[in-house]
Write an enzyme that holds these catalytic residues in place. Structure first.
Site, mmCIF file in Angstrom:
data_model
loop_
_atom_site.group_PDB
_atom_site.id
_atom_site.type_symbol
_atom_site.label_atom_id
_atom_site.label_comp_id
_atom_site.label_asym_id
_atom_site.label_seq_id
_atom_site.Cartn_x
_atom_site.Cartn_y
_atom_site.Cartn_z
ATOM 1 N N TYR A 142 55.701 10.652 59.349
ATOM 2 C CA TYR A 142 56.576 10.733 58.280
ATOM 3 C C TYR A 142 57.240 9.349 57.886
ATOM 4 C CZ TYR A 142 57.340 15.839 58.433
ATOM 5 O OH TYR A 142 57.270 17.193 58.475
ATOM 6 N N LYS A 192 49.186 14.588 71.909
ATOM 7 C CA LYS A 192 47.819 14.828 71.791
ATOM 8 C C LYS A 192 47.201 13.342 72.398
ATOM 9 C CE LYS A 192 43.907 16.815 70.128
ATOM 10 N NZ LYS A 192 43.151 17.839 70.500
ATOM 11 N N ASP A 224 47.315 21.222 70.715
ATOM 12 C CA ASP A 224 46.476 22.476 70.469
ATOM 13 C C ASP A 224 46.603 23.331 71.503
ATOM 14 O OD1 ASP A 224 45.472 20.660 72.098
ATOM 15 O OD2 ASP A 224 43.329 20.987 71.329
ATOM 16 N N ASP A 248 57.354 19.682 63.740
ATOM 17 C CA ASP A 248 57.422 20.475 62.448
ATOM 18 C C ASP A 248 56.696 21.796 62.320
ATOM 19 O OD1 ASP A 248 58.071 21.044 59.689
ATOM 20 O OD2 ASP A 248 56.101 20.060 59.149
ATOM 21 N N ASP A 252 57.671 25.967 63.141
ATOM 22 C CA ASP A 252 57.519 27.093 62.190
ATOM 23 C C ASP A 252 56.819 28.237 62.755
ATOM 24 O OD1 ASP A 252 58.606 25.589 59.783
ATOM 25 O OD2 ASP A 252 56.823 26.443 58.763
HETATM 26 C C1 IPM Z 1 61.447 20.885 57.785
HETATM 27 C C2 IPM Z 1 60.875 20.792 56.747
HETATM 28 C C3 IPM Z 1 60.594 19.454 56.088
HETATM 29 C C4 IPM Z 1 59.940 18.499 57.164
HETATM 30 C C5 IPM Z 1 60.088 19.108 54.738
HETATM 31 C C6 IPM Z 1 60.935 19.878 53.657
HETATM 32 C C7 IPM Z 1 59.901 17.742 54.313
HETATM 33 O O1 IPM Z 1 59.429 21.249 56.661
HETATM 34 O O2 IPM Z 1 62.536 20.336 58.103
HETATM 35 O O3 IPM Z 1 60.991 21.392 58.940
HETATM 36 O O4 IPM Z 1 58.696 18.565 57.312
HETATM 37 O O5 IPM Z 1 60.503 18.146 58.011
HETATM 38 MG MG MG Z 2 59.170 22.419 58.656
#
Ligand code: IPM
Ligand code: MG
Length: 363
Positions: A142, A192, A224, A248, A252
């Site tokens: 990032y 990784k 993975d 990240d 999710d």
């Molecule tokens: C999160 C989001 C952010 C990230 C995006 C919106 C930049 O996906 O906070 O998980 O990747 O950190």
């Molecule tokens: Mg995210």
């Protein structure tokens, strides 16, 4: 009784709708427990690009530094999606994380028993799931330089850089071990290391720190494999530490254990005061959800849980945090559902109705 300054940054899309409920929760808590919250609100993300031409004004960052905590909604949307645009909503989020030095993103994933039917996973797989992912937040791909487009032999090329220093790794490792010590005493480090040099640095540093915490059970897992184990045996994990992008993606995925992305909060923390509190930013892990924005149907629970984390981590108000978390669980247990978690036959509540159901249960 305390006086607290909260910077509210709703951002875009459903960020605006859910943040309003977070503020209402704080107002009610302030009233009940006799605290005085002062709110300052500002534009960030796409809304700030439209108004000021930048996703985060320097003044907004200064205001954040002078606040006790920041409540963040979400940023982004199709209007600002052009990948070649020099200004993008997400820049505002990255700039405030970096500007406030918020290197630890704490993402708890706890499964409400009442919600296991709304997950795509089997109920027996979900029983007892209680994980906290610590995602490194101010390094890796990032922020590493170079990050740019190039022209090579007349063709388009691009580079991102995964860069970490040992100190960046060590502080996450210590945070993870210490948190594990206060929980089920199990730490998983995800990397990784079979391919990436940065991962080999992570593993080396984490393994050097490990002897300081002999009471914590420890494992290294490749990312993975982790993506598989997370849905195969999620209840075996306790605290997980990992670098920025892996965290990240994995969070999710982990949100599906909880039934919906809309359920999960996160706290982004940096330097802590001696009492363990510190300036933090509280961001639900869901995004701006342009497809449902403005309809008033977004799930406010991720945001309400963020508000509880704010009370706990930045203000040191544990009793108030627990009261809010208990109210959320009791609304969920009572069968109240927004559309994203509604089962067949459930009436889907609006954002406001769901938040009201929680606030009514605050005692
Ligand atoms: C999160 C989001 C952010 C990230 C995006 C919106 C930049 O996906 O906070 O998980 O990747 O950190
Ligand atoms: Mg995210």
């Amino acid at each position: 009784m305390g006086d607290y300054k909260i910077l509210v940054l709703p951002g875009d899309g459903i960020g605006v709708e859910v943040t309003a409920e977070g503020v209402r929760a704080l107002e009610k808590i302030g009233h009940m427990f006799e605290h005085n919250f002062t709110f300052t609100e500002d534009l960030v993300g796409g809304a700030a690009i439209d108004a000021y031409g930048t996703a985060l004004k320097p003044e907004t960052l200064e205001e954040a530094k002078n606040s006790d905590a920041v409540l963040w909604g979400a940023v982004g949307g199709p209007k600002w999606d052009d990948p070649r645009s020099p200004v993008r909503p997400e820049q505002g989020l990255l700039a405030i994380r970096a500007g406030l030095g918020l290197w630890a993103n704490v993402r708890p994933v706890k499964v409400d028993d009442a919600l296991t039917p709304s997950s795509t996973l089997k109920t027996e797989t979900l029983r007892g799931v209680d994980i906290v992912v610590i995602r490194e937040l101010t390094g890796g791909l990032y922020f590493g330089k170079p990050q740019e487009r190039r022209t090579v032999d007349g063709k388009r090329a691009a580079v991102d850089t995964m860069y970490y220093t040992e100190d960046e790794v060590a502080r996450v490792a210590h945070y993870g071990f210490q948190l594990a010590r206060r929980r089920k005493k199990h730490l998983t480090h995800v990397d990784k290391a079979n391919v990436l040099e940065s991962s080999r640095l992570w593993r080396e540093v984490v393994m050097e720190i490990r002897p300081e915490y002999p009471d914590v059970e420890f494992e290294n897992v490749l990312v993975d494999a982790m993506s598989m184990h997370l849905i195969r045996r999620p209840s075996t994990f306790d605290v997980v530490i990992t670098e920025n992008l892996f965290g990240d993606i994995l969070t999710d995925e982990a949100s599906m254990l909880a039934g919906s992305l809309g359920m999960l909060p996160s706290a982004s923390l940096g330097a802590l005061r001696t009492d363990g509190t510190g300036l933090g930013m509280y961001e639900p892990i869901h995004g701006s959800a342009p497809d449902i924005a403005g309809k008033g149907i977004a799930n406010p629970i991720g945001m309400l849980r963020c508000t509880a984390m704010l009370l706990r981590h930045s203000l040191g108000l544990e009793r108030e945090a627990v009261a809010l978390e208990t109210a959320v669980s009791s609304a969920v247990d009572a069968g109240l559902r927004t559309a994203d978690i509604a089962g067949q036959g459930d009436r889907a509540l609006s954002t406001r109705e769901m938040a009201d159901a929680v606030l009514e249960r605050l005692v």
